[in-house]
Design an enzyme around this catalytic site. Structure first.
Site, PDB file in Angstrom:
ATOM      1  N   HIS A 147      28.659  47.456  36.877  1.00 24.70           N
ATOM      2  CA  HIS A 147      27.201  47.445  36.906  1.00 24.70           C
ATOM      3  C   HIS A 147      26.709  48.893  36.806  1.00 24.70           C
ATOM      4  CE1 HIS A 147      26.954  43.167  38.143  1.00 24.70           C
ATOM      5  NE2 HIS A 147      28.141  43.443  38.647  1.00 24.70           N
ATOM      6  N   GLU A 155      33.136  58.924  42.480  1.00 28.59           N
ATOM      7  CA  GLU A 155      34.323  58.347  43.108  1.00 28.59           C
ATOM      8  C   GLU A 155      35.310  59.435  43.508  1.00 28.59           C
ATOM      9  OE1 GLU A 155      37.690  54.893  42.072  1.00 28.59           O
ATOM     10  OE2 GLU A 155      36.307  55.618  40.526  1.00 28.59           O
ATOM     11  N   ARG A 159      43.104  63.415  41.522  1.00 24.05           N
ATOM     12  CA  ARG A 159      43.501  64.667  40.881  1.00 24.05           C
ATOM     13  C   ARG A 159      43.372  65.803  41.885  1.00 24.05           C
ATOM     14  NH1 ARG A 159      40.706  66.129  35.444  1.00 24.05           N
ATOM     15  NH2 ARG A 159      42.536  67.517  35.373  1.00 24.05           N
ATOM     16  N   ARG A 223      49.853  60.059  40.875  1.00 24.45           N
ATOM     17  CA  ARG A 223      49.036  58.890  41.241  1.00 24.45           C
ATOM     18  C   ARG A 223      49.336  57.674  40.361  1.00 24.45           C
ATOM     19  NH1 ARG A 223      43.028  60.454  38.768  1.00 24.45           N
ATOM     20  NH2 ARG A 223      43.783  61.157  36.730  1.00 24.45           N
ATOM     21  N   ASN A 245      20.669  42.766  41.125  1.00 21.05           N
ATOM     22  CA  ASN A 245      21.409  42.146  40.027  1.00 21.05           C
ATOM     23  C   ASN A 245      22.906  42.159  40.314  1.00 21.05           C
ATOM     24  OD1 ASN A 245      21.696  41.105  37.228  1.00 21.05           O
ATOM     25  ND2 ASN A 245      22.652  43.085  36.857  1.00 21.05           N
ATOM     26  N   ARG A 250      27.757  39.231  41.824  1.00 24.35           N
ATOM     27  CA  ARG A 250      29.037  39.375  42.527  1.00 24.35           C
ATOM     28  C   ARG A 250      29.137  38.534  43.795  1.00 24.35           C
ATOM     29  NH1 ARG A 250      32.293  40.701  38.570  1.00 24.35           N
ATOM     30  NH2 ARG A 250      31.216  42.171  37.226  1.00 24.35           N
TER      31      ARG A 250
END
Length: 283
Positions: A147, A155, A159, A223, A245, A250
């Site tokens: 969305h 986020e 790294r 990772r 929305n 969801r």
């Protein structure tokens, strides 16, 4: 898995005034006791009892639905009436011919299509902002973060972060649904095998990650051995319409249960911030 409130801008009155600016008008809150008019609490007890007027509450419903409350009630009544004939396959309650049934079926579909296409006036809801912190496994994040209209995300990045990762552990392992290509059923898989496999995979992944780091592999490559069940953290900021929305889609029964659970947490946070708008957008 957790959604936490960070900040927000605006309220239900912000939505109302964003809409009313088209007419050069502006609303104020009124006392629920109807004491002294707009924005004038009569006593200290009234200060926390200011709310939208009935007219402004109706305006928000109109903005969300694309029609007045009265028109909406008429549509609901008409759908219910036509659906009643649809439900009586044996015509026991309403003995009508097959041709009449086909007419009702066509009219019901046309009415539902009309409702689906009714325009919502969404832009006033966009003059708001909600910021949340979300902690969720990667497989949930990838569904939530689809969305993108009206929502921005930042986020955590592995790294830069090389601390030990956390993994999501489900309470129940669900069986595959028989009637859909994706999703799961309400039945659970018994026994110790799923838990054993999960614990073994987590142990292997974590040991492999640590080993790669110890021999000097860069975090951005190390990772790669970590699973989708690893927790990630996200700062989400979006407007009310966009988040509503996200919530509607969801929390739908077709969404994955883990994603539904997080979306419901988001709804629990946003609903008291914009109670009238949320009810109009999500009912």
């Amino acid at each position: 898995m957790k959604a936490k409130y960070i900040d927000n801008m605006g309220d239900d009155l912000s939505v109302v005034n964003a809409a009313k600016v088209s007419f050069g008008k502006r609303s104020k809150l009124v006392c629920v006791r109807g004491c002294k008019g707009p924005n004038v609490p009569c006593t200290k007890e009234c200060a926390d009892k200011m709310t939208l007027s009935k007219q402004d509450q109706g305006l928000i419903q109109f903005l969300a639905r694309g029609c007045t409350s009265g028109d909406w009630d008429e549509l609901v009544e008409e759908v219910t009436y036509k659906g009643l004939f649809q439900a009586d396959d044996d015509f026991a309650i309403h003995p009508i011919t097959e041709e009449e049934c086909e007419v009702y079926d066509r009219e019901l579909r046309e009415l539902l299509n009309h409702i689906r296409k009714m325009p919502s006036h969404w832009s006033p809801f966009a003059h708001t902002a909600i910021t949340l912190h979300l902690k969720m496994p990667i497989f949930v994040a990838r569904q939530i973060m689809k969305h993108t209209t009206g929502i921005e995300y930042n986020e955590i990045s592995r790294r830069y972060v090389d601390s030990d990762p956390e993994f999501y552990l489900p309470d129940v392992w669900r069986k595959k649904a028989d009637n859909v290509k994706q999703g799961s059923s309400d039945e659970s898989v018994g026994g110790d095998v799923p838990l054993y496999v999960q614990e073994k995979v987590y142990e292997t992944c974590l040991d492999s990650y640590k080993t790669l780091m110890e021999v000097g592999v860069a975090p951005e490559q190390a990772r790669m051995v970590l699973p989708q069940s690893m927790y990630t953290e996200v700062i989400l900021t979006g407007n009310l319409y966009a988040i509503a929305n996200l919530y509607n889609q969801r929390t739908d029964s077709h969404a994955q249960k883990e994603t539904q659970d997080l979306a419901k947490q988001i709804g629990d946070i946003v609903k008291p911030l914009y109670p009238v708008s949320w009810a109009a957008l999500c009912s």
